[in-house]
Write a protein that holds these residues in place. Structure first.
Motif, PDB file in Angstrom:
ATOM      1  N   ALA A   1       1.754   0.513  -9.505  1.00 27.23           N
ATOM      2  CA  ALA A   1       2.776   0.930  -8.542  1.00 27.23           C
ATOM      3  C   ALA A   1       2.855  -0.068  -7.391  1.00 27.23           C
ATOM      4  O   ALA A   1       1.847  -0.623  -6.965  1.00 27.23           O
ATOM      5  CB  ALA A   1       2.435   2.316  -7.990  1.00 27.23           C
ATOM      6  N   SER A   2       4.064  -0.297  -6.907  1.00 29.88           N
ATOM      7  CA  SER A   2       4.247  -1.075  -5.690  1.00 29.88           C
ATOM      8  C   SER A   2       5.342  -0.410  -4.859  1.00 29.88           C
ATOM      9  O   SER A   2       6.198   0.304  -5.397  1.00 29.88           O
ATOM     10  CB  SER A   2       4.612  -2.527  -5.995  1.00 29.88           C
ATOM     11  N   VAL A   3       5.304  -0.628  -3.548  1.00 26.05           N
ATOM     12  CA  VAL A   3       6.257   0.020  -2.642  1.00 26.05           C
ATOM     13  C   VAL A   3       7.570  -0.766  -2.634  1.00 26.05           C
ATOM     14  O   VAL A   3       7.586  -1.963  -2.378  1.00 26.05           O
ATOM     15  CB  VAL A   3       5.688   0.111  -1.211  1.00 26.05           C
ATOM     16  N   PHE A   4       8.653  -0.068  -2.922  1.00 27.00           N
ATOM     17  CA  PHE A   4       9.990  -0.667  -2.898  1.00 27.00           C
ATOM     18  C   PHE A   4      10.670  -0.439  -1.545  1.00 27.00           C
ATOM     19  O   PHE A   4      11.324  -1.318  -1.012  1.00 27.00           O
ATOM     20  CB  PHE A   4      10.823  -0.063  -4.023  1.00 27.00           C
ATOM     21  N   ALA A   5      10.513   0.760  -0.993  1.00 26.10           N
ATOM     22  CA  ALA A   5      11.134   1.096   0.291  1.00 26.10           C
ATOM     23  C   ALA A   5      10.479   2.383   0.817  1.00 26.10           C
ATOM     24  O   ALA A   5       9.933   3.165   0.041  1.00 26.10           O
ATOM     25  CB  ALA A   5      12.641   1.311   0.114  1.00 26.10           C
ATOM     26  N   PRO A   6      10.543   2.601   2.136  1.00 26.25           N
ATOM     27  CA  PRO A   6      11.082   1.718   3.169  1.00 26.25           C
ATOM     28  C   PRO A   6      10.054   0.715   3.689  1.00 26.25           C
ATOM     29  O   PRO A   6      10.407  -0.202   4.409  1.00 26.25           O
ATOM     30  CB  PRO A   6      11.502   2.689   4.280  1.00 26.25           C
ATOM     31  N   CYS A   7       8.777   0.908   3.346  1.00 26.00           N
ATOM     32  CA  CYS A   7       7.708   0.077   3.907  1.00 26.00           C
ATOM     33  C   CYS A   7       7.830  -1.370   3.423  1.00 26.00           C
ATOM     34  O   CYS A   7       7.951  -1.598   2.214  1.00 26.00           O
ATOM     35  CB  CYS A   7       6.335   0.613   3.511  1.00 26.00           C
ATOM     36  N   PRO A   8       7.747  -2.364   4.301  1.00 28.89           N
ATOM     37  CA  PRO A   8       7.761  -3.768   3.886  1.00 28.89           C
ATOM     38  C   PRO A   8       6.369  -4.287   3.540  1.00 28.89           C
ATOM     39  O   PRO A   8       6.164  -5.485   3.413  1.00 28.89           O
ATOM     40  CB  PRO A   8       8.332  -4.484   5.117  1.00 28.89           C
ATOM     41  N   HIS A   9       5.397  -3.389   3.431  1.00 28.30           N
ATOM     42  CA  HIS A   9       4.012  -3.775   3.137  1.00 28.30           C
ATOM     43  C   HIS A   9       3.306  -2.599   2.487  1.00 28.30           C
ATOM     44  O   HIS A   9       3.875  -1.497   2.384  1.00 28.30           O
ATOM     45  CB  HIS A   9       3.284  -4.172   4.431  1.00 28.30           C
TER      46      HIS A   9
END
Length: 460
Positions: free
Chosen positions: A328-336
């Protein structure tokens, strides 16, 4: 000399995209760097703009909802809808048993110490009974009394009047992030967990109506599933549903190998009774996700914390059974993917966003309202692949303050820090400045390089 000048010119052209950071050199030193991120788009529609104008419910949905509400004849509907909205907004998670035990032990220890100081002649068994009674009384007084909401048809209609338009606006805005930043994505299947009135069905159909072939709605409430079907059929049992291939279930599909292109959980995690149940549900939803998992909650401290808890679970914890090995990776809203800097503050404020919408035209409803919500989108793609821009982007986490010849931007940056940046055309280029003026709360901006003195840390 001529060859040196030519070489320098070539190097300058190759350095069109220069990664800009919240601190460092001025972007004015790289006059071409600010142009590339526009990709030929006008400033008001630059790649980081994901906000939507004031949303309206799809006409068919609005007509159906008005018909259902009119036929239900619920007395005092406007007041009940307002009270129900306030209750949902103030709703908290159920207290964990482990938290209650720690609190009880701490309180019991304090009461025993006080009793020893008094050195009374009371029997120890009598004293212990009194202390236990006081502990239970204090826990009841100070603990939030969470109870599950059980919907019948009438309460479902109240929920419709209160939350249909606002819920649709929040989910539609979250899905627009995917549509804008991943324009080639054309999902064929969608799973909506805690589907309620089916707002995610209508919102996803507005985004990808041409490609979606199967939508599965899961809600434990039979009356809510019935209402959602009535809305799809325009409150006419004999009519064909406006959106076809929509299937309703009261439980999640059993097979762990069945995946959906998009999985949505809107305002549903907060209705689960414990952290353990939320964790198990999240792993189940993630196993069923082939591309994007979209989670939406109220824009309160509780809603934000639930989403950050979900982010940590899916990024850091290992599943027992893994059928899809893509992380899993964050797509939005976090930029990190670092700790949320808003949670790190002593006076933690929620990371939330807003979307304007037109509510159902009912007595007492204004013409326009604002939905304040928090959301989280996780993807099985690498972040760079999802963004497709080759640039680092920061998220605007507050309204943009436009002033003569400068703009105040409060941003969450890829280094995990909150920054307050004053953007000007002279220091950051005309293009970046105009993009900042055209952006708003919830949009993204390419990371701005500037002098140290021009950046203020919002965490200070």
């Amino acid at each position: 000399m001529a060859s040196r000048a030519y070489g320098a010119c070539v190097l300058c052209q190759r350095a069109v995209v220069v990664r800009m950071t919240c601190r460092g050199m001025s972007a004015a030193a790289h006059p071409q760097s600010q142009v590339d991120f526009l990709n030929g788009a006008p400033h008001r529609k630059h790649p980081g703009v994901t906000n939507l104008k004031t949303l309206r419910l799809p006409e068919e949905l609005q007509r159906a909802a008005q018909s259902v509400i009119h036929s239900a004849e619920v007395s005092g509907l406007t007041d009940r809808a307002r009270s129900f909205t306030n209750m949902l907004w103030s709703r908290k998670r159920a207290a964990e048993d482990s938290t209650l035990r720690k609190k009880a032990m701490s309180l019991e220890k304090v009461l025993w110490e006080r009793a020893k100081e008094r050195r009374g002649d009371l029997d120890e068994q009598v004293l212990e009974a009194r202390i236990q009674k006081k502990v239970l009384s204090e826990l009841k007084r100070t603990t939030y009394r969470w109870t599950p909401i059980k919907y019948d048809e009438e309460l479902g209609v109240v929920y419709m009047a209160a939350r249909l338009a606002g819920g649709y606006a929040a989910v539609r805005r979250a899905l627009n992030e995917i549509k804008k930043r991943d324009p080639s994505f054309a999902p064929h299947s969608l799973l909506d967990f805690g589907s309620g009135l089916g707002t995610a069905v209508w919102a996803s159909h507005s985004c990808w109506g041409d490609s979606l072939k199967e939508i599965v709605c899961v809600d434990s409430s039979g009356p809510m599933n019935t209402l959602a079907e009535r809305l799809l059929k325009g409150n006419n049992e004999k009519a064909e549903p406006h959106i076809k291939q929509v299937y309703f279930r009261q439980f999640l599909p059993v097979s762990p190998k069945v995946q959906f292109d998009v999985v949505v959980g809107a305002f549903s995690l907060s209705e689960l009774s414990s952290k353990k149940e939320r964790e198990e549900t999240l792993f189940t939803l993630w196993r069923k996700t082939s591309s994007y998992l979209v989670l939406v909650e109220n824009g309160t401290k509780e809603g934000h914390q639930i989403l950050m808890e979900a982010r940590d679970i899916l990024l850091k914890k290992q599943e027992k059974t893994v059928h899809d090995t893509r992380a899993a990776s964050v797509f939005a809203p976090c930029p990190h993917e670092l700790m949320c800097p808003k949670l790190a503050r002593l006076s933690a404020l929620p990371c939330n966003f807003k979307q304007l919408y037109h509510p159902l035209p009912l007595p007492g409803h204004p013409d326009r309202q604002t939905e304040k919500f928090s959301y989280l989108i996780l993807t099985r793609s690498e972040p760079a692949e999802a963004d497709g821009e080759g640039l680092d982007w920061a998220r605007l986490i507050a309204p943009v303050l436009r002033r003569p010849r400068h703009v105040h931007c409060h941003m969450c940056c890829p280094d995990g820090q909150l920054q307050h940046v004053v953007v000007t055309a002279r220091k950051h280029s005309r293009d970046v400045y105009r993009c900042a003026r055209s952006s708003d709360w919830g949009d993204q901006l390419p990371i701005i390089q500037q002098e140290e003195a021009d950046v203020q840390s919002d965490s200070e």
